[in-house]
Design a protein around this motif. Structure first.
Motif, PDB file in Angstrom:
ATOM      1  N   ARG A 202      -8.342  -6.630  -8.773  1.00 29.83           N
ATOM      2  CA  ARG A 202      -6.908  -6.797  -8.498  1.00 29.83           C
ATOM      3  C   ARG A 202      -6.277  -7.567  -9.641  1.00 29.83           C
ATOM      4  O   ARG A 202      -6.853  -8.541 -10.132  1.00 29.83           O
TER       5      ARG A 202
ATOM      6  N   SER B  15       1.105  -3.797 -12.498  1.00 26.93           N
ATOM      7  CA  SER B  15       0.144  -2.855 -11.929  1.00 26.93           C
ATOM      8  C   SER B  15      -0.790  -3.644 -11.039  1.00 26.93           C
ATOM      9  O   SER B  15      -1.043  -4.816 -11.283  1.00 26.93           O
ATOM     10  N   THR B  16      -1.339  -2.979 -10.019  1.00 23.25           N
ATOM     11  CA  THR B  16      -2.161  -3.698  -9.048  1.00 23.25           C
ATOM     12  C   THR B  16      -3.617  -3.808  -9.472  1.00 23.25           C
ATOM     13  O   THR B  16      -4.378  -4.544  -8.863  1.00 23.25           O
TER      14      THR B  16
ATOM     15  N   SER C 171      -1.183   8.529  -6.513  1.00 31.49           N
ATOM     16  CA  SER C 171      -1.441   8.363  -7.948  1.00 31.49           C
ATOM     17  C   SER C 171      -2.929   8.333  -8.241  1.00 31.49           C
ATOM     18  O   SER C 171      -3.732   7.963  -7.373  1.00 31.49           O
TER      19      SER C 171
ATOM     20  N   TYR D 165      -2.947   4.336  -5.985  1.00 33.60           N
ATOM     21  CA  TYR D 165      -1.650   3.810  -5.564  1.00 33.60           C
ATOM     22  C   TYR D 165      -0.894   4.854  -4.735  1.00 33.60           C
ATOM     23  O   TYR D 165      -1.026   6.055  -4.972  1.00 33.60           O
ATOM     24  N   THR D 166      -0.125   4.372  -3.758  1.00 31.59           N
ATOM     25  CA  THR D 166       0.728   5.263  -2.962  1.00 31.59           C
ATOM     26  C   THR D 166       2.092   4.625  -2.790  1.00 31.59           C
ATOM     27  O   THR D 166       2.232   3.395  -2.838  1.00 31.59           O
ATOM     28  N   THR D 167       3.118   5.456  -2.571  1.00 32.14           N
ATOM     29  CA  THR D 167       4.429   4.942  -2.175  1.00 32.14           C
ATOM     30  C   THR D 167       5.137   6.040  -1.386  1.00 32.14           C
ATOM     31  O   THR D 167       4.906   7.232  -1.608  1.00 32.14           O
TER      32      THR D 167
ATOM     33  N   TRP E   9       9.045   0.056  -8.024  1.00 28.53           N
ATOM     34  CA  TRP E   9       7.703   0.313  -7.484  1.00 28.53           C
ATOM     35  C   TRP E   9       7.651   1.711  -6.854  1.00 28.53           C
ATOM     36  O   TRP E   9       6.568   2.266  -6.643  1.00 28.53           O
TER      37      TRP E   9
ATOM     38  N   ALA F 258       6.242   5.718  -9.015  1.00 24.92           N
ATOM     39  CA  ALA F 258       4.785   5.569  -9.135  1.00 24.92           C
ATOM     40  C   ALA F 258       4.257   6.005 -10.500  1.00 24.92           C
ATOM     41  O   ALA F 258       4.586   7.080 -10.988  1.00 24.92           O
TER      42      ALA F 258
ATOM     43  N   PHE G 285       1.656   1.802  -0.480  1.00 24.94           N
ATOM     44  CA  PHE G 285       0.885   0.608  -0.825  1.00 24.94           C
ATOM     45  C   PHE G 285       1.695  -0.683  -0.707  1.00 24.94           C
ATOM     46  O   PHE G 285       1.365  -1.579   0.077  1.00 24.94           O
ATOM     47  N   TRP G 286       2.755  -0.815  -1.496  1.00 24.36           N
ATOM     48  CA  TRP G 286       3.509  -2.073  -1.438  1.00 24.36           C
ATOM     49  C   TRP G 286       4.277  -2.194  -0.134  1.00 24.36           C
ATOM     50  O   TRP G 286       4.524  -3.308   0.349  1.00 24.36           O
TER      51      TRP G 286
END
Lengths: 243, 197
Positions: free
Chosen positions: A235, B33-34, B112, B116-118, B159, B162, B178-179
């Motif tokens: 992370r 970025s995460t 992604s 990652y998702t949104t 955010w 993506a 995700f966020w």
């Protein structure tokens, strides 16, 4: 601690103390603060007498149920908000804060955890990671912790005393520009090999938190993947830009 | 709450009417970025739109270019309080990619490379509001900014745009990405300061 709805709070400066020549440690009393997990951050909003406002995000150095929150803020030369917070904001003065923010770049002690936790900090990116190590310190049992802290010189270290006293986190500090007097080794930039030598190996499947300036985090996260760590275990929190 | 910070002057850099509330104009381009930046090779890149009938529309890199790119100059707004104004982008309008997509669902989950998702309402992706972007400021998108292709939805907090996008799935309801599962607003309109929930 269950996530609480984010809202605005009023904080009063209880104490201010220079952490380094260019960073201030602010302790705020926020009576309505619901507590926060380690790694969380908040937004500070300043209002000028003419009504102009500016907001910035800062990581919390403190965690737990307390309504006293601690921030360490690095002055950004030419910045708009940080010079005011570092040089001017006085004890007793009030600021608006919104939070607690962030539920991803956090460490929660209650989570059952088999794998060790590796923290990797570049410069002022040590703040949320110090918060995690402090939270670990309060738990009698839990995962093994290591912190690798890359910082320009001994004079630029945050939490120097507290880090030296941690008993549940193995701390290694790398000075990149200037070593401590009598350190017996020259300053060095972090390399992939040095990273490998100072962190939990991929075979232990550590959870990894990396925080620092964008180029630092890009380099370190890339090396970790090359060293065999699962990207899903890494992370990151970055600050600052690329041109 | 009405707190005035007497000694705070501020640069008044936020007086530009193009800046939503709580935003500051920046000139560099911060990276958020995460996790590690995924390396996505154009050769193995593809983009898909999947509907409730399990019909999958797919484009590889070459096919995407053939759909036709357009140039866009727009402002972008990050929830971490920075905005970048007048950025030059190039990408394929989402309208064209949705031309042959038949769906009765109103929501989209964006996925992604890297995981990652949104989530977005379909209406935020259509009518000239969104692109699959491949260039920014005259250069191919770098990996740290989402290259080879990222979503560009500039009227929402960034955010939603993506990075490293690989596909979209139609959804009957506005399920959080995700966020959005981690404390951020389901829609994210910067003019309404829809930052957190």
């Amino acid at each position: 601690m269950t996530p609480s709805r984010v809202r605005w709070h009023l904080g009063r400066v209880l104490s201010r103390q220079f952490e380094t020549e260019a960073a201030i440690r602010l302790e705020l009393d926020v009576p309505t603060w619901p507590g926060n997990v380690a790694g969380a951050h908040l937004d500070i909003r300043l209002t000028a007498p003419d009504g102009y406002q500016a907001s910035r995000s800062y990581s919390l150095a403190s965690s737990g149920e307390s309504t006293r929150v601690v921030l360490v803020i690095q002055e950004l030369p030419g910045g708009e908000v940080s010079p005011f917070l570092v040089r001017q904001l006085a004890e007793g003065e009030e600021v608006e804060v919104q939070g607690p923010l962030g539920r991803f770049f956090v460490w929660i002690p209650a989570e059952p955890e088999q794998s060790p936790v590796q923290l990797i900090a570049g410069g002022s990116g040590v703040v949320p990671l110090f918060s995690m190590a402090s939270a670990r310190e309060r738990e009698p049992k839990g995962a093994d912790f290591r912190l690798l802290y890359s910082v320009r010189s001994p004079r630029d270290e945050f939490f120097a005393d507290e880090l030296a006293e941690l008993s549940r986190t193995i701390v290694e500090i790398v000075h990149t520009r200037e070593s401590a007097p009598g350190a017996g080794r020259p300053p060095r930039r972090l390399t992939r090999e040095a990273l490998a030598a100072s962190t939990f190996p991929a075979s232990l499947s550590p959870r990894i938190f990396v925080c620092g300036p964008t180029p630092f985090v890009e380099a370190v996260a890339g090396w970790l993947v090359e060293l065999g760590h699962d990207p899903a275990q890494i992370r990151t929190e970055r600050f600052g830009g690329s041109p | 709450m009405g707190v005035i910070n007497g000694g705070f002057g501020g640069r008044h850099g936020s007086s530009d009417p193009r800046l939503p509330p709580g935003q500051t104009h920046v000139y560099d381009w911060p990276v958020l970025s995460t996790g590690p930046t995924p390396n996505v090779d154009e050769g193995r890149w593809s983009f898909t739109i999947t509907t409730e009938d399990e019909v999958t529309h797919r484009w590889n890199w070459g096919e995407l270019q053939e759909v036709g790119v357009e140039d866009v100059v727009t402002d972008i707004h990050c929830v971490t309080h920075w905005s970048k104004l007048d950025m030059a982008w190039r990408g394929v309008p989402m309208d064209r990619l949705f031309e042959d997509v038949e769906t009765s669902y109103d929501y989209v989950m964006v996925r992604s490379y890297g995981g990652y998702t949104t989530n977005l309402p379909l209406e935020d992706l259509l009518d000239g509001q969104a692109w699959l972007a491949t260039e920014a400021e005259g250069e191919p998108l770098t990996p740290e900014h989402g290259g080879p292709a990222r979503l560009l939805v500039p009227h929402l907090y960034f955010w939603k745009s993506a990075k490293w996008v690989r596909g979209m799935e139609m959804m009957p309801s506005d399920d959080p990405g995700f966020w959005e599962q981690n404390g951020y607003h389901l829609r994210g309109d910067p003019w309404r300061e829809e930052r957190y929930w």
